[in-house]
Scaffold this active site. Structure first.
Site, PDB file in Angstrom:
ATOM      1  N   VAL A 221       0.860  -1.185   0.000  1.00 34.61           N
ATOM      2  CA  VAL A 221       0.000   0.000   0.000  1.00 34.61           C
ATOM      3  C   VAL A 221       0.896   1.234   0.000  1.00 34.61           C
ATOM      4  CG1 VAL A 221      -1.925  -1.143   1.166  1.00 34.61           C
ATOM      5  CG2 VAL A 221      -0.152  -0.010   2.531  1.00 34.61           C
ATOM      6  N   ALA A 222       0.300   2.407  -0.171  1.00 33.09           N
ATOM      7  CA  ALA A 222       1.108   3.619  -0.285  1.00 33.09           C
ATOM      8  C   ALA A 222       1.986   3.834   0.938  1.00 33.09           C
ATOM      9  CB  ALA A 222       0.206   4.827  -0.505  1.00 33.09           C
ATOM     10  N   GLU A 223       1.426   3.578   2.136  1.00 33.21           N
ATOM     11  CA  GLU A 223       2.190   3.777   3.360  1.00 33.21           C
ATOM     12  C   GLU A 223       1.805   2.728   4.391  1.00 33.21           C
ATOM     13  OE1 GLU A 223       1.759   7.794   4.726  1.00 33.21           O
ATOM     14  OE2 GLU A 223       2.570   8.634   2.866  1.00 33.21           O
ATOM     15  N   THR A 224       2.802   2.300   5.161  1.00 37.10           N
ATOM     16  CA  THR A 224       2.604   1.363   6.256  1.00 37.10           C
ATOM     17  C   THR A 224       3.191   1.977   7.515  1.00 37.10           C
ATOM     18  OG1 THR A 224       2.728  -0.536   4.763  1.00 37.10           O
ATOM     19  CG2 THR A 224       3.086  -0.963   7.099  1.00 37.10           C
TER      20      THR A 224
ATOM     21  N   SER B 173       4.353  11.448   8.143  1.00 34.25           N
ATOM     22  CA  SER B 173       3.174  11.279   7.298  1.00 34.25           C
ATOM     23  C   SER B 173       1.931  11.561   8.120  1.00 34.25           C
ATOM     24  CB  SER B 173       3.097   9.865   6.722  1.00 34.25           C
ATOM     25  OG  SER B 173       1.811   9.631   6.154  1.00 34.25           O
TER      26      SER B 173
END
Length: 280
Positions: A45-48, A70
């Site tokens: 996914v875009a960010e974890t 983020s």
């Protein structure tokens, strides 16, 4: 074998299957950086985000690299770790940039952002337009780098059609939005009163990535407006994701509030849509 429990959060989602998917790992102990990056790549996914049960420090990774900050990851971590909060509730989380407040109001989480810092781009409007595949006449105002946690090049254009036209390539974007703080990132956006359409790009040496929902980019737009003479207070509704050129797209709705003291808060709806355990 070690187990890593995770939550799948749709952030900035007006409905459960909208918004930007973010994975949050809630672990007994914080895994090392290599393990975190391996897990982030696996989740794709875009960010974890990673947060341990004994600390409020949030680590954030894209599939390819670590991120110093983020907003959407912090908001997602708040939803994953405090899912039963109702009404008005505040939580403090730590990042590599220091402590940050997150506030729940009804169904929304809000993140109070760092004071924005700005600097001018060394590139001309023509160079910026060429790197983003835009018509130079479509650029509105003065492009600026804005830093509310990540430094990003903020470029306002005159229409949604201009936003849709943007098509940066890795080499051009890297040169255009080079930052000593993080990988090159640029926001292309237009405004119709308090309604904003946003596309947000980042890149490494080989690939341009487009985000379905960037809370930090939304905050940077507010910082750009303040630096460009916008008086406070004001509020914005930012739509992102539905303009991405893919067969399936998702709408993210990011809300921004700027109070009379010029403090920027970014918020949106968060939905936990599932979870599980990864075993390594």
């Amino acid at each position: 074998m070690t187990s890593y429990p995770f939550h799948l959060i749709n952030m900035f989602a007006e409905r459960r299957l909208g918004g930007n998917p973010v994975v949050v790992f809630t672990t007994a102990e914080m895994p090392d950086e290599q393990t975190r990056q391996t897990l982030a790549y696996q989740m794709a996914v875009a960010e974890t985000a990673f947060i341990s049960n004994t600390d409020t420090l949030v680590h954030v990774h894209s599939p390819q690299y670590a991120l110093p900050f983020s907003s959407q990851a912090l908001l997602s971590a708040a939803e994953a770790t405090h899912p039963n909060e109702i009404g008005l509730a505040a939580q403090v989380f730590k990042t590599h940039l220091g402590e940050t407040w997150l506030l729940r109001q009804g169904d929304r989480w809000w993140n109070q952002m760092n004071t924005p810092h700005t600097r001018q781009s060394i590139h001309s409007a023509l160079e910026i337009a060429e790197a983003l595949a835009l018509n130079p006449k479509d650029i509105v105002g003065r492009p600026l780098f804005v830093d509310c946690g990540l430094e990003q090049l903020i470029v306002q254009v005159k229409s949604q059609q201009s936003v849709l036209q943007a098509n940066p390539q890795p080499q051009g974007l890297a040169k255009l939005a080079q930052s000593s703080k993080n990988l090159p990132q640029a926001a292309v956006w237009c405004r119709d009163d308090n309604q904003i359409t946003l596309r947000f790009f980042s890149c490494d040496a080989f690939t341009v990535y487009e985000d379905f929902g960037s809370g930090t980019g939304a905050a940077s737009i507010a910082g750009w407006l303040l630096a460009s003479g916008q008086s406070a207070p004001f509020s914005l509704r930012i739509e992102q994701g539905h303009t991405i050129h893919r067969l399936v797209s998702r709408l993210s709705v990011i809300l921004v509030e700027v109070d009379e003291n010029r403090v920027i808060r970014v918020g949106g709806n968060a939905h936990r849509v599932g979870g599980g355990v990864i075993e390594l």
